[in-house]
Enzyme design. Structure first.
Site, PDB file in Angstrom:
ATOM      1  N   ARG A 129       0.822  -1.191   0.000  1.00 44.33           N
ATOM      2  CA  ARG A 129       0.000   0.000   0.000  1.00 44.33           C
ATOM      3  C   ARG A 129       0.858   1.243   0.000  1.00 44.33           C
ATOM      4  NH1 ARG A 129      -3.769  -0.361   4.852  1.00 44.33           N
ATOM      5  NH2 ARG A 129      -1.754  -0.479   5.871  1.00 44.33           N
ATOM      6  N   SER A 169       7.599  -5.494   6.575  1.00 40.54           N
ATOM      7  CA  SER A 169       7.348  -6.477   7.638  1.00 40.54           C
ATOM      8  C   SER A 169       7.971  -7.845   7.347  1.00 40.54           C
ATOM      9  CB  SER A 169       5.850  -6.587   7.901  1.00 40.54           C
ATOM     10  OG  SER A 169       5.369  -5.317   8.266  1.00 40.54           O
ATOM     11  N   ASP A 208       5.499  -3.644  10.905  1.00 38.47           N
ATOM     12  CA  ASP A 208       4.092  -3.284  11.140  1.00 38.47           C
ATOM     13  C   ASP A 208       3.769  -3.012  12.612  1.00 38.47           C
ATOM     14  OD1 ASP A 208       4.522  -5.952  11.651  1.00 38.47           O
ATOM     15  OD2 ASP A 208       2.829  -6.696  10.479  1.00 38.47           O
TER      16      ASP A 208
HETATM   17 MG    MG Z   1      -0.769  -6.825   8.704  1.00 38.19          MG
END
Ligand code: MG
Ligand code: ADP
Length: 499
Positions: free
Chosen positions: A108, A177, A230
């Protein structure tokens, strides 16, 4: 005639008796087998039991392991990674910042506009894109060029006729992440890929630098100001909204947590630390292990058959990737050792066929005849005509597995509080003396916690049970959504070179 009649009568009687005997024996066998299925569930219940005494042992073990992981590298299964974040956003940040969130199949891009003191986040915009399959196993240059160009398009679409001045460099927060050994706030080396990515030439490289180079190459004047994972992004947004936030927990496909630790407690890296007082530590708690965790034969089999045996033990009992499969293993054994399912339950032998959201649907089915349980069994496992009492047994299995998972996650959270002297126990670990508990906020993110009501309810109940009535009111669990990306943008603001 009479003899024939007698013979017939005797014959009929014999047949009737035989049928009756067969029926009786079948019904006895059935009853025995039903009893066998119930016994398996009872056995599971006992093995997964998490009374508050056991949870407290897990709390203590977590705090002890945290200590050990902070004392030396390799001192514990908890890596306790430094993040170099010694300053969390507090609401005074101002300006427009971008973030990129890469950690799974989707990535994103975000833009966050911050208004400074009192005005909080003015607006944010998110665009989500799947990562093309071929890029997940290509070269690092291909991946980062792709990401950078999507970001460039996003920035331009935000600002029609976008003409960036050469000195108008923008700051970017990068949520990445995957396991990274952080070198500074804005640099870190990839340790290994997970989640289906395998871009060998990126391993060992500075991920922020890879992205910086790709952005320069395509003429995007941006620089990674904060490289985070994250959990850290989630903590940053939590702290921005509420300054009493001290920890963040993710419970989704996997599980992890980070928290704010005093720098003098981070013994292993004293030379690297500035004397800023506190730093965010990424626990990588999915790999936590303790002999106090209630482990069953199903957990052992799941671990044995996994590609990462003996790793991520806590995660394998708690997270969304695994809960459905633990239930599947139990149902499979029940199908093998009893005949509660009339249909052959072949599909139950297929690993990961029962996804956790389906398990949640069955668990939370509140219809009188458990229609949803019947539907999931029929549509996803190809087992039809399941009687109501068997459906009830299936729900019980889901309940046992989820209850254990959520209560263990709760113990993990209280373990972090204990380590930082916020569990009301007098802060043995932190050397604090007993006093009035401080208001403490933990932000929780992840599809499992947010989407599975029973999980969330059990977790919150267990926190209350462990902490007790005096302390529990001071500890708040807040749900965070979209935190990982927005939080990275906030950290870009905090660590912006333009500030
Ligand atoms: Mg996640
Ligand atoms: P990720 O962890 O991959 O970043 P999420 O935080 O959205 O993604 O978590 C997704 C996971 O959460 C799913 O794989 C699933 O296991 C679990 N999950 C999502 N929704 C539900 C639900 N309604 N009930 C139970 N589990 C769910």
């Amino acid at each position: 005639m009479a003899r024939v009649g007698l013979g017939l009568a005797v014959g009929c009687a014999v047949v009737t008796c035989a049928i009756a005997a067969a029926l009786v024996s079948r019904s006895v066998r059935r009853r025995w087998r039903w009893g066998q299925a119930v016994a398996l569930v009872r056995e599971l219940e006992v093995a997964c039991d998490t009374p508050v005494g056991r949870l407290r042992q897990v709390v203590d073990a977590m705090a002890v392991e945290m200590h050990a992981g902070l004392a030396s590298d390799g001192g514990s299964k908890l890596k306790m990674l430094l993040t170099f974040i010694d300053n969390l956003p507090d609401g005074t940040e101002e300006g427009t910042y971008y973030a990129l969130d890469l950690g799974g199949t989707n990535f994103r891009v975000l833009r966050v506009q911050l208004g400074g003191k009192g005005s909080m986040i003015l607006s944010h915009k998110v665009e989500s894109q799947p990562i093309p399959q071929e890029l997940m196993t290509g070269t690092s240059e291909e991946l980062f060029t792709f990401i950078a160009s999507i970001l460039k398009r996003f920035v331009q679409s935000e600002n029609d006729g976008f003409q960036q001045l050469p000195d108008d460099r923008k700051d970017l927060g990068f949520t990445f992440s995957f396991p990274v050994k952080q070198l500074s706030i804005s640099s870190g080396v990839l340790i290994k890929w997970t989640k289906g990515f395998s871009i060998e030439d990126a391993v060992g490289k500075d991920i922020a630098q890879c992205l910086n180079e790709a952005m320069t190459k395509i003429g995007l004047n941006m620089r990674v100001a904060a490289l985070v994972n994250d959990t850290v992004g989630t903590l940053a947004l939590g702290h921005y909204n509420d300054e009493d936030t001290v920890a963040a927990v993710i419970i989704g496909t996997g599980t992890n947590a980070c928290y704010l630790e005093r720098t003098d407690a981070i013994i292993k890296c004293q030379g690297l630390l500035t004397n800023s007082g506190a730093m965010v530590v990424n626990m990588e708690w999915g790999n936590f292990w303790s002999s106090h965790l209630p482990r069953t034969s199903y957990d052992i089999a799941l671990d044995d058959e996994s590609p990462n045996r003996n790793e991520q033990g806590f995660e394998k009992m708690i997270s969304g990737m695994y809960l459905g499969d633990i239930v599947r293993r139990v149902l499979y054994r029940m199908a093998e050792e009893s005949d509660i399912f009339l249909d052959p339950a072949k599909n139950l032998s297929v690993p990961f066929i029962l996804r956790t959201p389906l398990m949640a649907n069955m668990h939370e089915d509140d219809s009188p005849d458990l229609t949803e349980v019947g539907r999931v069994l029929e549509e996803h496992l190809k087992i039809s005509r399941v009687p109501l009492k068997v459906r009830r047994l299936v729900v019980r299995v889901c309940d046992i597995v989820t209850r254990r998972a959520s209560r263990l996650a709760a113990a993990g959270i209280v373990g972090m509080l204990k380590k930082t002297g916020r569990d009301g126990s007098g802060g043995v670990a932190s050397g604090r003396t007993r006093g009035k508990p401080r208001r403490t906020v933990v932000v929780v993110e992840g599809g499992l916690y947010i989407g599975y009501t029973m999980f969330k309810q059990y977790l919150n109940e267990a926190i209350g049970e462990i902490l007790g009535d005096e302390v529990a009111p001071y500890v708040l669990l807040k749900v965070s959504e979209d935190g990982s990306g927005i939080g990275a943008a906030l950290l870009a603001a905090v660590y912006s070179s333009n500030r």
